[in-house]
Structures are given as structure tokens and as C-alpha cells.
Design a protein around this motif. Structure first.
Motif, PDB file in Angstrom:
ATOM      1  N   ARG A   3      23.061 -86.444   0.327  1.00 41.45           N
ATOM      2  CA  ARG A   3      23.032 -85.162  -0.394  1.00 41.45           C
ATOM      3  C   ARG A   3      24.359 -84.456  -0.137  1.00 41.45           C
ATOM      4  O   ARG A   3      24.700 -84.160   1.013  1.00 41.45           O
ATOM      5  N   ILE A   4      25.100 -84.248  -1.240  1.00 35.73           N
ATOM      6  CA  ILE A   4      26.438 -83.646  -1.129  1.00 35.73           C
ATOM      7  C   ILE A   4      26.413 -82.251  -1.742  1.00 35.73           C
ATOM      8  O   ILE A   4      25.971 -82.078  -2.888  1.00 35.73           O
ATOM      9  N   THR A   5      26.870 -81.276  -0.982  1.00 39.12           N
ATOM     10  CA  THR A   5      27.057 -79.926  -1.528  1.00 39.12           C
ATOM     11  C   THR A   5      28.548 -79.692  -1.749  1.00 39.12           C
ATOM     12  O   THR A   5      29.368 -79.977  -0.868  1.00 39.12           O
ATOM     13  N   VAL A   6      28.875 -79.180  -2.932  1.00 38.66           N
ATOM     14  CA  VAL A   6      30.256 -78.860  -3.286  1.00 38.66           C
ATOM     15  C   VAL A   6      30.365 -77.335  -3.370  1.00 38.66           C
ATOM     16  O   VAL A   6      29.694 -76.711  -4.193  1.00 38.66           O
ATOM     17  N   VAL A   7      31.180 -76.759  -2.500  1.00 34.24           N
ATOM     18  CA  VAL A   7      31.325 -75.304  -2.468  1.00 34.24           C
ATOM     19  C   VAL A   7      32.704 -74.942  -3.005  1.00 34.24           C
ATOM     20  O   VAL A   7      33.731 -75.419  -2.491  1.00 34.24           O
ATOM     21  N   ASN A   8      32.710 -74.111  -4.027  1.00 36.56           N
ATOM     22  CA  ASN A   8      33.959 -73.683  -4.673  1.00 36.56           C
ATOM     23  C   ASN A   8      34.158 -72.180  -4.478  1.00 36.56           C
ATOM     24  O   ASN A   8      33.223 -71.400  -4.659  1.00 36.56           O
ATOM     25  N   GLY A   9      35.361 -71.802  -4.152  1.00 33.53           N
ATOM     26  CA  GLY A   9      35.661 -70.414  -3.839  1.00 33.53           C
ATOM     27  C   GLY A   9      36.227 -69.615  -5.003  1.00 33.53           C
ATOM     28  O   GLY A   9      36.082 -69.988  -6.166  1.00 33.53           O
ATOM     29  N   PRO A  10      36.920 -68.516  -4.673  1.00 29.62           N
ATOM     30  CA  PRO A  10      37.309 -67.524  -5.665  1.00 29.62           C
ATOM     31  C   PRO A  10      38.220 -68.062  -6.767  1.00 29.62           C
ATOM     32  O   PRO A  10      39.105 -68.885  -6.512  1.00 29.62           O
ATOM     33  N   ASN A  11      37.939 -67.583  -7.948  1.00 27.50           N
ATOM     34  CA  ASN A  11      38.722 -67.859  -9.163  1.00 27.50           C
ATOM     35  C   ASN A  11      38.520 -69.268  -9.716  1.00 27.50           C
ATOM     36  O   ASN A  11      39.017 -69.575 -10.807  1.00 27.50           O
ATOM     37  N   LEU A  12      37.773 -70.094  -9.021  1.00 30.98           N
ATOM     38  CA  LEU A  12      37.571 -71.453  -9.525  1.00 30.98           C
ATOM     39  C   LEU A  12      36.561 -71.480 -10.676  1.00 30.98           C
ATOM     40  O   LEU A  12      36.490 -72.467 -11.414  1.00 30.98           O
ATOM     41  N   ASN A  13      35.815 -70.396 -10.853  1.00 24.04           N
ATOM     42  CA  ASN A  13      34.967 -70.278 -12.049  1.00 24.04           C
ATOM     43  C   ASN A  13      35.815 -70.214 -13.320  1.00 24.04           C
ATOM     44  O   ASN A  13      35.307 -70.464 -14.418  1.00 24.04           O
ATOM     45  N   LEU A  14      37.095 -69.898 -13.180  1.00 29.94           N
ATOM     46  CA  LEU A  14      37.978 -69.794 -14.351  1.00 29.94           C
ATOM     47  C   LEU A  14      38.702 -71.106 -14.664  1.00 29.94           C
ATOM     48  O   LEU A  14      39.537 -71.146 -15.577  1.00 29.94           O
ATOM     49  N   LEU A  15      38.397 -72.150 -13.906  1.00 29.03           N
ATOM     50  CA  LEU A  15      39.065 -73.435 -14.176  1.00 29.03           C
ATOM     51  C   LEU A  15      38.890 -73.844 -15.620  1.00 29.03           C
ATOM     52  O   LEU A  15      37.804 -73.706 -16.191  1.00 29.03           O
ATOM     53  N   GLY A  16      39.940 -74.393 -16.169  1.00 28.76           N
ATOM     54  CA  GLY A  16      39.929 -74.753 -17.593  1.00 28.76           C
ATOM     55  C   GLY A  16      40.886 -73.855 -18.357  1.00 28.76           C
ATOM     56  O   GLY A  16      41.649 -74.318 -19.195  1.00 28.76           O
TER      57      GLY A  16
END
Ligand code: DQA
Length: 147
Positions: A3-16
Motif C-alpha cells: 500500500r503506497i501513499t503519495v503525498v503532494n504539497g503546495p501548488n502541486l494541485n496546479l500541475l499541468g
């Protein structure tokens, strides 16, 4: 099964759309889909993102129960957050530091990672493929890789 959890931090919601010449044109959802394709059906990938330091720490705490290993792109908190560093050290789950860009080839402030000493290793500079490399490294570490 891992089971792998991937944690992404600030501003990565804007990737793309965020500085695509540096971070690429894939969205965070695209990266999650690529991770699932690489991991399934044997393994599960749970991806989360938060712009807040406290929420990232909460996600890491949850991973202590919910995950066998963690991929963490802490964004700019990589360079500043002793609290996230302490959370990684506290959860006793192998954590791999991920960056899309090569942080060592950018501004001087990005070359220091305060979380690197408590991570198993660091993968940077391969765009979205940094996450896939991190997944393979984590599975190998967990004894879950056949290649
Ligand atoms: C990043 C690099 C960080 O320096 C930056 O603040 C980010 C993204 C990367 O994935 O290349 O937000 O972690």
C-alpha cells in the motif's frame, strides 16, 4: 501487496498549467493514473495533495497505519519544514523524496532539502517519471518488486 501513499504539497494541485516548462504538462490526476497503471493490480496507490503544512503532516501520520511506504513531494516545504521532517522521522515508514524538477540545478534556496536526511533517498529531475521511479524504488525496498 503493498500500500503506497503519495503525498503532494503546495501548488502541486496546479500541475499541468503551473510553469509547464519546469514541471511539465501532466496534471496531478494524470500522474496518479500513471502510478496506478504501474502499480496495479498487485499494489494500491493512494494520492493526496494539500497546500498546508499541517495537513501534509496529518497525511503522513495517517500513512503510518494506512501505508507500507510513502512517496513525498513536499514542494517548497522541502526546503523549509522541520515539522514535516519530524513527521517523516516519526512515522517509521520508508519515505522517498520526489521532485519533478532537478532542484540541484535551480535557484540556490532549492538545493537544500531539510527532509532528505530522514528519507530513504531522493529522486528529482525526471518530470512525472520521478514518481514512477520512486514507486519502483519503494517496491524494491519493500521486497515487493519482481524486476
Ligand atoms: C518541486 C520543487 C520545489 O522546489 C518547488 O517548490 C515545488 C515543486 C518539484 O517537484 O520539482 O513546488 O518539489
Amino acid at each position: 501487496m503493498a500500500r503506497i501513499t503519495v503525498v503532494n504539497g503546495p501548488n502541486l494541485n496546479l500541475l499541468g498549467t503551473r510553469e509547464p516548462s519546469i514541471y511539465g504538462s501532466e496534471s496531478l490526476d494524470d500522474i496518479h493514473t500513471k502510478l496506478c497503471t504501474a502499480a496495479e493490480p498487485e499494489h494500491t496507490v493512494h494520492s493526496v495533495q494539500s497546500n498546508g503544512e499541517g495537513a501534509i503532516i496529518d497525511h503522513l501520520h495517517q500513512a503510518q497505519q494506512a501505508a507500507d511506504g510513502v512517496l513525498l513531494n513536499a514542494g517548497a516545504y522541502t526546503h523549509t519544514s522541520y515539522a514535516i521532517r519530524d513527521a517523516i522521522a516519526a512515522i517509521n515508514r520508508p519515505t522517498i523524496e520526489i521532485h519533478l524538477s532537478n532542484i540541484h540545478a535551480r535557484e540556490p534556496f532549492r538545493t537544500e532539502s531539510v527532509i532528505a536526511p530522514v528519507c530513504v533517498g531522493q529522486i528529482c529531475g525526471f518530470g512525472w517519471y520521478s514518481y514512477i521511479l520512486g514507486l519502483h524504488a519503494l517496491l524494491q525496498l519493500l521486497g515487493e518488486s519482481s524486476s
